[in-house]
Design a protein around this motif. Structure first.
Motif, PDB file in Angstrom:
ATOM      1  N   ASP A 134      -3.203  14.177  -3.550  1.00  0.00           N
ATOM      2  CA  ASP A 134      -3.284  12.521  -3.169  1.00  0.00           C
ATOM      3  C   ASP A 134      -2.562  11.803  -2.038  1.00  0.00           C
ATOM      4  O   ASP A 134      -2.267  10.988  -1.965  1.00  0.00           O
ATOM      5  CB  ASP A 134      -2.586  11.890  -4.600  1.00  0.00           C
ATOM      6  CG  ASP A 134      -3.583  12.007  -5.722  1.00  0.00           C
ATOM      7  OD1 ASP A 134      -4.601  11.828  -5.576  1.00  0.00           O
ATOM      8  OD2 ASP A 134      -2.979  12.004  -7.051  1.00  0.00           O
ATOM      9  N   GLU A 165       0.952  -1.194   0.026  1.00  0.00           N
ATOM     10  CA  GLU A 165       0.195   0.082  -0.065  1.00  0.00           C
ATOM     11  C   GLU A 165       1.015   1.471   0.017  1.00  0.00           C
ATOM     12  O   GLU A 165       0.565   2.220  -0.673  1.00  0.00           O
ATOM     13  CB  GLU A 165      -0.919  -0.060   1.097  1.00  0.00           C
ATOM     14  CG  GLU A 165      -1.879   1.008   1.366  1.00  0.00           C
ATOM     15  CD  GLU A 165      -2.830   1.098   2.316  1.00  0.00           C
ATOM     16  OE1 GLU A 165      -3.198   2.267   2.655  1.00  0.00           O
ATOM     17  OE2 GLU A 165      -3.086  -0.056   3.033  1.00  0.00           O
ATOM     18  N   ASP A 174       2.049   1.632  -3.649  1.00  0.00           N
ATOM     19  CA  ASP A 174       1.217   1.729  -4.660  1.00  0.00           C
ATOM     20  C   ASP A 174       0.340   3.009  -4.518  1.00  0.00           C
ATOM     21  O   ASP A 174      -0.096   3.569  -5.315  1.00  0.00           O
ATOM     22  CB  ASP A 174       0.173   0.515  -4.642  1.00  0.00           C
ATOM     23  CG  ASP A 174       0.794  -0.932  -4.978  1.00  0.00           C
ATOM     24  OD1 ASP A 174       1.905  -0.633  -5.881  1.00  0.00           O
ATOM     25  OD2 ASP A 174       0.340  -1.816  -4.688  1.00  0.00           O
ATOM     26  N   SER A 175       0.143   3.529  -3.085  1.00  0.00           N
ATOM     27  CA  SER A 175      -0.822   4.355  -2.732  1.00  0.00           C
ATOM     28  C   SER A 175      -0.210   5.454  -2.141  1.00  0.00           C
ATOM     29  O   SER A 175      -0.398   6.734  -2.385  1.00  0.00           O
ATOM     30  CB  SER A 175      -2.044   3.859  -2.163  1.00  0.00           C
ATOM     31  OG  SER A 175      -3.120   4.754  -1.813  1.00  0.00           O
ATOM     32  N   LYS A 176       0.191   5.095  -0.864  1.00  0.00           N
ATOM     33  CA  LYS A 176       0.487   6.098   0.125  1.00  0.00           C
ATOM     34  C   LYS A 176       1.736   7.178  -0.186  1.00  0.00           C
ATOM     35  O   LYS A 176       1.655   8.344  -0.150  1.00  0.00           O
ATOM     36  CB  LYS A 176       0.809   5.708   1.412  1.00  0.00           C
ATOM     37  CG  LYS A 176      -0.219   4.870   2.238  1.00  0.00           C
ATOM     38  CD  LYS A 176       0.188   4.769   3.795  1.00  0.00           C
ATOM     39  CE  LYS A 176      -1.232   4.308   4.582  1.00  0.00           C
ATOM     40  NZ  LYS A 176      -1.025   4.112   5.897  1.00  0.00           N
ATOM     41  N   GLU A 195       3.217   9.357  -8.785  1.00  0.00           N
ATOM     42  CA  GLU A 195       2.897   9.164 -10.036  1.00  0.00           C
ATOM     43  C   GLU A 195       2.199  10.445 -10.510  1.00  0.00           C
ATOM     44  O   GLU A 195       2.504  11.105 -11.505  1.00  0.00           O
ATOM     45  CB  GLU A 195       1.878   8.056 -10.214  1.00  0.00           C
ATOM     46  CG  GLU A 195       2.765   6.903 -10.134  1.00  0.00           C
ATOM     47  CD  GLU A 195       3.740   6.270 -11.216  1.00  0.00           C
ATOM     48  OE1 GLU A 195       3.575   7.127 -12.410  1.00  0.00           O
ATOM     49  OE2 GLU A 195       4.668   5.633 -11.085  1.00  0.00           O
ATOM     50  N   THR A 196       1.399  11.115  -9.868  1.00  0.00           N
ATOM     51  CA  THR A 196       0.486  12.220  -9.964  1.00  0.00           C
ATOM     52  C   THR A 196       1.307  13.620 -10.058  1.00  0.00           C
ATOM     53  O   THR A 196       0.928  14.563 -10.678  1.00  0.00           O
ATOM     54  CB  THR A 196      -0.626  12.186  -9.331  1.00  0.00           C
ATOM     55  OG1 THR A 196      -0.486  12.461  -7.801  1.00  0.00           O
ATOM     56  CG2 THR A 196      -1.489  10.859  -9.820  1.00  0.00           C
ATOM     57  N   LYS A 198       1.162   6.881  -5.210  1.00  0.00           N
ATOM     58  CA  LYS A 198       0.022   7.664  -6.213  1.00  0.00           C
ATOM     59  C   LYS A 198       0.617   9.364  -6.214  1.00  0.00           C
ATOM     60  O   LYS A 198       0.425   9.589  -7.277  1.00  0.00           O
ATOM     61  CB  LYS A 198      -1.258   7.403  -5.398  1.00  0.00           C
ATOM     62  CG  LYS A 198      -2.206   8.320  -6.365  1.00  0.00           C
ATOM     63  CD  LYS A 198      -3.693   8.052  -6.003  1.00  0.00           C
ATOM     64  CE  LYS A 198      -4.710   8.648  -6.798  1.00  0.00           C
ATOM     65  NZ  LYS A 198      -5.964   8.428  -6.493  1.00  0.00           N
TER      66      LYS A 198
END
Length: 367
Positions: free
Chosen positions: A274, A257, A260-262, A268-269, A265
Motif C-alpha cells: 500500500d 492525501e 488518508d492514503s500516502k 492502517e493495513t 493507508k
C-alpha cells in the motif's frame, strides 16, 4: 466554480459626521486590498507554478530521450541513468502537488501522470504481447489505448526499479524497453502540456511546441492569465477570493492525501504493497516534497493571512515545520518502517493539525 460568500466589512459607521469619512476610507481601502491580492496571484502563477512545471518538462524531455536510447542499446549504466532521470523528473511533480487544480485537473493530467495503484498484471500482459510480436508499442498506443493505471510515473518506476534499486539491463525484455520508452515519451508530452497550459502555448520552446504539434495536443489559452485576472471578464474565477481558495484547497487536498492514503493507508493495513512509489522506495521523499509544496504555496499567501491574523499565519507555519520534522523522524523506506506506529501516527496527526490550520486561514481570506 463554487460560489462563495462576500467578505463583509466589520463594524458600521454611526452618526452623520462620521459616515462620509468612513465610506471614503472603505473605498480607498478596497482597491489597495485588491491590488495586494492580485499581486499574490501573479506571484503564485509566475514565480511558483510556471517555474515548477517548466523544470518538470525540461527534466521529462531528458528522461524520454535517455529512455529511447536505452531501448536501442540497453546497458546497466543506461538503465541506472534512466532511473535517476525518472526520479529527477518526479521531484518537481511532487513539488507541484499543492496546485493540482486547473489544467492538472480538468485536462486529467494528474491521473495520467500519477495514478496509483498500477494494474501491474495488465502491464505485464502488454509487454509480453510486445515480446511475442503481437503488439507494437509506441507513444501513440500509450496515449490513445492505455488507461491511467497503465502509464505515467509509476508505470515507468515499475519497469525501472525493484526494491529501491535500478534493474539491470538484462532483466528488461525488448517489450518492456519499448513500453518504457513509449511511457517516457508520453510523460514528456503531458509535462509539456502542463507547462503550455499555464504559460501559454506561444511561450514554450520551439522543441516543446513541435512535440505537442506532432502528438496533436492543443492546450488552451494561458491559464495563468485567467488565474491572475480572477474576477475579470474572460476568467473562470468570479472573484480573487475564488482563486485564493484554490490555493488553500490545493494545499489541504495533498495534506489530507498524505494523512488518508500516502501514509495513512499503509499505517492502517501494515501492508508494504500500500506504499506509493513502492518499487523505487521513495514514498517518504515524495511526502516530504508534498509538504514542501504546501510550504511554498503558503509562503505566497502568508502576507495576506498575517495581515488578518498573525496568530493564524504563525499556526500554519509552525504546523508545516512540525510535519516536516515528523516525516524526517521515520527511517526510509516507508515500506520497511510500518512497525513504527507512533512515528507514523505523528505524521498523520500533524497532517490533521495543518489541515485544520489551513481551514482557519480559509475562513479569514475566503468565507
Amino acid at each position: 466554480m463554487k460560489t462563495y460568500k462576500t467578505i463583509l466589512l466589520a463594524g458600521l459607521c454611526a452618526g452623520g459626521a462620521v459616515l462620509f469619512p468612513c465610506r471614503q476610507a472603505q473605498a480607498a481601502g478596497k482597491p489597495a486590498a485588491a491590488d495586494k491580492t492580485r499581486a499574490v496571484l501573479a506571484a503564485y502563477a509566475d514565480d511558483l507554478v510556471i517555474p515548477t512545471y517548466t523544470k518538470m518538462s525540461d527534466n521529462a524531455l531528458r528522461f524520454a530521450r535517455e529512455a529511447g536510447a536505452l531501448k536501442e542499446a540497453p546497458t546497466d549504466a543506461k538503465a541506472a541513468e534512466v532511473g535517476r532521470l525518472l526520479l529527477e523528473t518526479r521531484v518537481p511533480w511532487e513539488l507541484s502537488e499543492s496546485f493540482l487544480f486547473g489544467p492538472a485537473a480538468f485536462a486529467d493530467l494528474d491521473p495520467k501522470l500519477d495514478s496509483w495503484p498500477l494494474d501491474v498484471s495488465r502491464i505485464d500482459i502488454v509487454t509480453r504481447n510486445a515480446d511475442e510480436k503481437k503488439l507494437e508499442i509506441d507513444a501513440a498506443y500509450v496515449r490513445s489505448s492505455l488507461g491511467a493505471e497503465l502509464r505515467g510515473f509509476h508505470a515507468a518506476e515499475y519497469l525501472l526499479f525493484r526494491g529501491g534499486q535500478p534493474r539491470r539491463a538484462a532483466e528488461l525484455s525488448p517489450g518492456q524497453l519499448a513500453y518504457l520508452a513509449a511511457v517516457a515519451e508520453v510523460i514528456a508530452e503531458d509535462a509539456i502540456t502542463l507547462e503550455a497550459w499555464w504559460k501559454g502555448a506561444d511561450k514554450i520552446s520551439g522543441e516543446k511546441a513541435k512535440i505537442l504539434e506532432d502528438a496533436e495536443i492543443e492546450p488552451g489559452k494561458s491559464y495563468a492569465l485567467e488565474f491572475k485576472n480572477a474576477g475579470k471578464a474572460g476568467s473562470r474565477y468570479e472573484s480573487t477570493a475564488e482563486a485564493i481558495d484554490e490555493i488553500i484547497g490545493g494545499s489541504k487536498d495533498i495534506i489530507d492525501e498524505i494523512a488518508d492514503s500516502k501514509v495513512g493507508k499503509p499505517y492502517e493495513t501494515g501492508d508494504a504493497a500500500d506504499c506509493e512509489s513502492l518499487y523505487s522506495r521513495t514514498s517518504l521523499a515524495d511526502a516530504r516534497c508534498n509538504v514542501q509544496s504546501v510550504e511554498k504555496s503558503y509562503s505566497v499567501i502568508s502576507p495576506l493571512a498575517a495581515a488578518r491574523s498573525p496568530k493564524a499565519d504563525k499556526a500554519v507555519k509552525e504546523s508545516i515545520a512540525r510535519l516536516l520534522k515528523s516525516i524526517d523522524a521515520v527511517k526510509a523506506p516507508l515500506a520497511a518502517s510500518l512497525d513504527r506506529k507512533e512515528q507514523l501516527k505523528a505524521i498523520i496527526d500533524d497532517c490533521r493539525k495543518l489541515s485544520a490550520d489551513l481551514d482557519q486561514v480559509r475562513e479569514l481570506l475566503v468565507k
